[in-house]
Design a protein around this motif. Structure first.
Motif, PDB file in Angstrom:
ATOM      1  N   ALA A  39      82.898  16.503 -13.531  1.00  0.00           N
ATOM      2  CA  ALA A  39      81.773  17.363 -12.887  1.00  0.00           C
ATOM      3  C   ALA A  39      81.207  17.250 -11.656  1.00  0.00           C
ATOM      4  CB  ALA A  39      80.553  17.551 -13.845  1.00  0.00           C
ATOM      5  N   THR A  40      80.870  18.280 -10.851  1.00  0.00           N
ATOM      6  CA  THR A  40      80.425  18.242  -9.535  1.00  0.00           C
ATOM      7  C   THR A  40      79.057  18.817  -9.456  1.00  0.00           C
ATOM      8  OG1 THR A  40      82.811  18.818  -8.873  1.00  0.00           O
ATOM      9  CG2 THR A  40      80.973  19.022  -7.022  1.00  0.00           C
ATOM     10  N   TYR A  41      78.215  17.774  -8.898  1.00  0.00           N
ATOM     11  CA  TYR A  41      76.879  18.143  -8.691  1.00  0.00           C
ATOM     12  C   TYR A  41      76.778  19.229  -7.361  1.00  0.00           C
ATOM     13  CZ  TYR A  41      72.112  17.760  -6.920  1.00  0.00           C
ATOM     14  OH  TYR A  41      70.480  18.124  -6.445  1.00  0.00           O
ATOM     15  N   ILE A  42      76.159  20.241  -7.772  1.00  0.00           N
ATOM     16  CA  ILE A  42      75.953  21.576  -6.630  1.00  0.00           C
ATOM     17  C   ILE A  42      74.734  21.484  -6.183  1.00  0.00           C
ATOM     18  CG2 ILE A  42      75.890  24.299  -6.751  1.00  0.00           C
ATOM     19  CD1 ILE A  42      78.600  23.138  -7.724  1.00  0.00           C
ATOM     20  N   GLY A  43      73.697  21.075  -6.726  1.00  0.00           N
ATOM     21  CA  GLY A  43      72.318  21.065  -5.997  1.00  0.00           C
ATOM     22  C   GLY A  43      71.460  21.472  -6.985  1.00  0.00           C
ATOM     23  N   TYR A  44      70.076  21.660  -6.357  1.00  0.00           N
ATOM     24  CA  TYR A  44      68.863  21.963  -7.405  1.00  0.00           C
ATOM     25  C   TYR A  44      68.252  23.199  -6.759  1.00  0.00           C
ATOM     26  CZ  TYR A  44      66.000  19.719  -3.759  1.00  0.00           C
ATOM     27  OH  TYR A  44      65.469  19.247  -2.565  1.00  0.00           O
ATOM     28  N   GLU A  45      67.417  23.643  -7.684  1.00  0.00           N
ATOM     29  CA  GLU A  45      66.705  24.914  -7.432  1.00  0.00           C
ATOM     30  C   GLU A  45      65.187  24.600  -7.921  1.00  0.00           C
ATOM     31  OE1 GLU A  45      66.590  29.674  -7.376  1.00  0.00           O
ATOM     32  OE2 GLU A  45      68.284  28.571  -8.068  1.00  0.00           O
ATOM     33  N   SER A  46      64.056  25.066  -7.177  1.00  0.00           N
ATOM     34  CA  SER A  46      62.676  24.968  -7.694  1.00  0.00           C
ATOM     35  C   SER A  46      62.625  26.330  -8.272  1.00  0.00           C
ATOM     36  CB  SER A  46      61.985  24.623  -6.472  1.00  0.00           C
ATOM     37  OG  SER A  46      60.460  24.505  -7.024  1.00  0.00           O
ATOM     38  N   ILE A  47      62.025  26.399  -9.301  1.00  0.00           N
ATOM     39  CA  ILE A  47      61.748  27.702  -9.979  1.00  0.00           C
ATOM     40  C   ILE A  47      60.146  27.827 -10.215  1.00  0.00           C
ATOM     41  CG2 ILE A  47      62.050  29.152 -12.050  1.00  0.00           C
ATOM     42  CD1 ILE A  47      64.569  28.653 -10.257  1.00  0.00           C
ATOM     43  N   ARG A  68      78.937  21.842 -11.880  1.00  0.00           N
ATOM     44  CA  ARG A  68      80.085  22.431 -12.723  1.00  0.00           C
ATOM     45  C   ARG A  68      81.079  21.540 -13.295  1.00  0.00           C
ATOM     46  NH1 ARG A  68      76.823  25.555 -12.026  1.00  0.00           N
ATOM     47  NH2 ARG A  68      76.859  27.564 -11.046  1.00  0.00           N
ATOM     48  N   LEU A  69      81.401  21.749 -14.457  1.00  0.00           N
ATOM     49  CA  LEU A  69      82.272  20.939 -15.078  1.00  0.00           C
ATOM     50  C   LEU A  69      83.697  21.331 -14.768  1.00  0.00           C
ATOM     51  CD1 LEU A  69      80.576  20.976 -18.729  1.00  0.00           C
ATOM     52  CD2 LEU A  69      80.461  19.162 -17.087  1.00  0.00           C
ATOM     53  N   ALA A  70      84.345  20.121 -14.961  1.00  0.00           N
ATOM     54  CA  ALA A  70      85.837  20.398 -14.367  1.00  0.00           C
ATOM     55  C   ALA A  70      86.639  21.308 -15.484  1.00  0.00           C
ATOM     56  CB  ALA A  70      86.741  19.060 -14.455  1.00  0.00           C
ATOM     57  N   THR A  71      85.985  21.385 -16.948  1.00  0.00           N
ATOM     58  CA  THR A  71      86.742  22.030 -18.028  1.00  0.00           C
ATOM     59  C   THR A  71      85.922  23.402 -17.732  1.00  0.00           C
ATOM     60  OG1 THR A  71      85.605  20.854 -19.593  1.00  0.00           O
ATOM     61  CG2 THR A  71      87.899  20.317 -19.297  1.00  0.00           C
ATOM     62  N   SER A  72      86.367  24.476 -17.912  1.00  0.00           N
ATOM     63  CA  SER A  72      85.717  26.005 -17.867  1.00  0.00           C
ATOM     64  C   SER A  72      84.919  26.031 -18.967  1.00  0.00           C
ATOM     65  CB  SER A  72      86.498  26.879 -17.561  1.00  0.00           C
ATOM     66  OG  SER A  72      87.531  27.167 -18.724  1.00  0.00           O
ATOM     67  N   GLN A  73      85.480  25.691 -20.221  1.00  0.00           N
ATOM     68  CA  GLN A  73      84.744  25.832 -21.548  1.00  0.00           C
ATOM     69  C   GLN A  73      84.929  24.653 -22.308  1.00  0.00           C
ATOM     70  OE1 GLN A  73      83.155  28.672 -22.847  1.00  0.00           O
ATOM     71  NE2 GLN A  73      83.688  29.945 -20.824  1.00  0.00           N
ATOM     72  N   PRO A  74      84.018  23.725 -22.194  1.00  0.00           N
ATOM     73  CA  PRO A  74      83.604  22.597 -22.904  1.00  0.00           C
ATOM     74  C   PRO A  74      83.455  22.858 -24.262  1.00  0.00           C
ATOM     75  CG  PRO A  74      81.739  22.668 -21.313  1.00  0.00           C
ATOM     76  CD  PRO A  74      82.736  23.868 -21.213  1.00  0.00           C
ATOM     77  N   ALA A  75      83.749  21.784 -24.826  1.00  0.00           N
ATOM     78  CA  ALA A  75      83.453  21.756 -26.298  1.00  0.00           C
ATOM     79  C   ALA A  75      81.912  21.544 -26.378  1.00  0.00           C
ATOM     80  CB  ALA A  75      84.122  20.678 -27.191  1.00  0.00           C
ATOM     81  N   THR A  76      81.278  21.943 -27.823  1.00  0.00           N
ATOM     82  CA  THR A  76      79.851  21.780 -27.728  1.00  0.00           C
ATOM     83  C   THR A  76      79.379  20.270 -27.753  1.00  0.00           C
ATOM     84  OG1 THR A  76      79.850  23.615 -29.293  1.00  0.00           O
ATOM     85  CG2 THR A  76      77.866  22.221 -29.446  1.00  0.00           C
ATOM     86  N   GLU A  77      80.088  19.469 -28.339  1.00  0.00           N
ATOM     87  CA  GLU A  77      79.905  18.131 -28.217  1.00  0.00           C
ATOM     88  C   GLU A  77      80.075  17.514 -26.772  1.00  0.00           C
ATOM     89  OE1 GLU A  77      82.410  19.044 -30.051  1.00  0.00           O
ATOM     90  OE2 GLU A  77      81.244  19.219 -31.893  1.00  0.00           O
ATOM     91  N   GLN A  78      81.024  17.976 -26.101  1.00  0.00           N
ATOM     92  CA  GLN A  78      81.220  17.312 -24.585  1.00  0.00           C
ATOM     93  C   GLN A  78      79.962  17.915 -23.609  1.00  0.00           C
ATOM     94  OE1 GLN A  78      84.594  18.966 -22.191  1.00  0.00           O
ATOM     95  NE2 GLN A  78      83.778  17.828 -20.521  1.00  0.00           N
ATOM     96  N   LEU A  79      79.554  19.221 -23.833  1.00  0.00           N
ATOM     97  CA  LEU A  79      78.488  19.919 -23.237  1.00  0.00           C
ATOM     98  C   LEU A  79      77.068  19.040 -23.516  1.00  0.00           C
ATOM     99  CD1 LEU A  79      77.470  22.015 -21.128  1.00  0.00           C
ATOM    100  CD2 LEU A  79      77.307  23.548 -23.276  1.00  0.00           C
ATOM    101  N   GLN A  80      76.953  18.833 -24.903  1.00  0.00           N
ATOM    102  CA  GLN A  80      75.818  17.856 -25.073  1.00  0.00           C
ATOM    103  C   GLN A  80      75.721  16.474 -24.511  1.00  0.00           C
ATOM    104  OE1 GLN A  80      75.811  18.175 -29.516  1.00  0.00           O
ATOM    105  NE2 GLN A  80      74.871  20.109 -29.440  1.00  0.00           N
ATOM    106  N   ALA A  81      76.957  16.272 -24.657  1.00  0.00           N
ATOM    107  CA  ALA A  81      76.871  14.927 -24.017  1.00  0.00           C
ATOM    108  C   ALA A  81      76.674  14.648 -22.604  1.00  0.00           C
ATOM    109  CB  ALA A  81      78.514  14.169 -24.283  1.00  0.00           C
TER     110      ALA A  81
END
Length: 121
Positions: A39-47, A68-81
């Motif tokens: 994954a690549t860190y893009i930045g942050y935003e204050s809302i 942004r993750l390297a895989t476009s549609q990660p599995a739910t487990e990978q996203l949670q991790a």
């Protein structure tokens, strides 16, 4: 310049530098969470939440850290991790959490795309 003016000037300089130091620290912590091939860190935003009244005791600001993750549609487990990994990296840096809190942030969210955010703390 008398000593009081010198103290005031030093205090003002410290206040002006704090957000920059906070941002640099946040950028450093977040850019080291994942290897570049995951994954690549893009930045942050204050809302600022408009749905909370200004006079409310609840803070109106929250922070979104964006990756942004390297895989476009990660599995739910990978996203949670991945969310857990980012949140733990933030929580381990107690000084950063304290500075964010002192700056009025009561929540941090993680985003891996433009459609969804995951609350961290």
């Amino acid at each position: 310049m008398n000593i009081q003016n010198l103290i005031r000037a030093a205090g003002a300089a410290t206040l002006l530098c704090t957000p920059v130091a906070q941002a640099e620290n946040l950028d450093i912590v977040m850019s080291q969470v994942f290897p570049q091939d995951q994954a690549t860190y893009i930045g942050y935003e204050s809302i600022e939440r408009e749905d909370i009244p200004v006079a409310s005791a609840i803070e109106r600001k929250y922070l979104v850290v964006d990756f942004r993750l390297a895989t476009s549609q990660p599995a739910t487990e990978q996203l949670q991790a991945s969310v857990h990994k980012v949140c733990m990296a933030l929580l381990k840096d107690r000084e950063l959490v304290r500075r964010l809190s002192d700056s009025g942030y009561d929540m941090v969210s993680v985003a891996f795309d433009r459609r969804s955010q995951f609350d961290c703390l």
